[in-house]
Design an enzyme around this catalytic site. Structure first.
Site, mmCIF file in Angstrom:
data_model
loop_
_atom_site.group_PDB
_atom_site.id
_atom_site.type_symbol
_atom_site.label_atom_id
_atom_site.label_comp_id
_atom_site.label_asym_id
_atom_site.label_seq_id
_atom_site.Cartn_x
_atom_site.Cartn_y
_atom_site.Cartn_z
ATOM 1 N N GLU A 142 0.823 -1.210 0.000
ATOM 2 C CA GLU A 142 0.000 0.000 0.000
ATOM 3 C C GLU A 142 0.862 1.268 0.000
ATOM 4 O OE1 GLU A 142 -3.087 -0.116 -0.619
ATOM 5 O OE2 GLU A 142 -3.120 -2.295 -0.526
ATOM 6 N N HIS A 145 1.953 2.268 -3.426
ATOM 7 C CA HIS A 145 0.939 3.033 -4.165
ATOM 8 C C HIS A 145 1.075 4.520 -3.848
ATOM 9 C CE1 HIS A 145 -1.208 -0.239 -5.950
ATOM 10 N NE2 HIS A 145 -1.685 -0.729 -4.828
#
Length: 306
Positions: A142, A145
């Site tokens: 994550e 990202h």
């Protein structure tokens, strides 16, 4: 720019730029088409600009509210913050806000359009199922990202489809209520104008849907690569992905349907059991087998270099 320790991904950058350029062309054509079929300019401006502003500046709050997530401080959840702190130091990147969603759906996501609004969120179901090493690998995914800024790009890319989808629904309702009479000025019937708006909006929605889906699939592979190299533990990410994908089938269908609209931002898609799939072209994520194969190749490469 990605953090210093996250591997650069030129393919992701090229795809993000190309997707945004194509969506900009579709957006311009969309506005022109709406004006051409007779939609008032002020209404076009209100709908398009209004939804864009809400989507861009409120995406983090919308996602957090919809998923029942809340931000947690270091005092409230020191263990989770310790994982994020370590990874951010390792990646040489600013620390985002940290949140927890109280749901048994095992997942994680990142959202937000800028550094201050960026949030990394994990669910209680994810933390219950994964050990610390696996949890760290998912959070690294994550954070990649965030570092590559594809969260912001996906937020911007998604708004055009939202506008088009809204106009399709509104146009259908208006056409049904307006009937077939002609306008007072002798022009085409309001229902005809509404149906033209629906046709244009549906075409735009389909194009934006396919473009954002293609980008979404690639960004997941890129995030897997970046996380595997950052942690140097591709097997941990493989193990987490296998656990999450396997346990997803045990989650009640009602719970999966509630979070399914956010699939594009999840670590793994929440799919209702027995659902019909239109294939990889419409998927937000690449097949699990492809992700596992990529991680296995990275693991072999790291083993040879060690």
């Amino acid at each position: 720019m990605a953090g210093d320790r996250f591997i650069p991904d030129r393919g992701l950058t090229v795809r993000m730029v190309a997707t945004m350029a194509l969506l900009a062309l579709v957006y311009a054509a969309f506005v022109v088409a709406l004006l051409w079929v007779g939609m008032p300019w002020w209404l076009v401006l209100l709908v398009v600009v209004g939804v864009a502003l809400v989507q861009y500046f409120g995406s983090d709050r919308i996602a957090m509210t919809a998923l029942g997530a809340r931000e947690v401080t270091e005092r409230q959840d020191p263990e989770l913050h310790a994982v994020v702190d370590r990874l951010c130091a390792l990646a040489d990147m600013p620390k985002p806000r940290v949140a927890v969603a109280r749901t048994d759906v095992p997942n994680a996501f990142a959202t937000g359009h800028s550094g201050r609004s960026t949030v990394v969120c994990v669910t209680t179901g994810l933390r219950r199922r994964l050990d610390n090493v696996e949890l760290e690998a998912v959070i690294a995914h994550e954070l990649s990202h965030v570092a590559h800024r594809d969260v912001a790009v996906m937020t911007v890319a998604a708004f055009l489809g939202i506008v088009a989808g809204f106009l399709v629904q509104a146009g259908m309702r208006f056409a049904f209520l307006a009937g077939g009479g002609r306008s007072r000025e002798g022009g085409p019937a309001p229902a005809v104008v509404a149906l033209l708006v629906v046709a244009v909006s549906a075409a735009v929605w389909a194009l934006s849907f396919l473009l954002t889906r293609a980008l979404s699939r690639y960004r997941e592979l890129a995030a897997d690569r970046a996380a595997a190299h950052l942690t140097a533990r591709p097997s941990a990410l493989s193990s987490a992905l296998t656990k999450i994908s396997g346990d997803m089938a045990r989650i009640p269908t009602r719970d999966l349907r509630q979070v399914e609209p956010f699939n594009a931002f999840f670590f793994a898609p929440a799919l209702a059991r027995g659902g019909f799939s239109l294939g990889s072209l419409l998927s937000t994520h690449p097949p699990v087998e492809r992700r596992l194969a990529q991680l296995a190749e990275i693991s072999r490469r790291i083993g040879r270099e060690a």
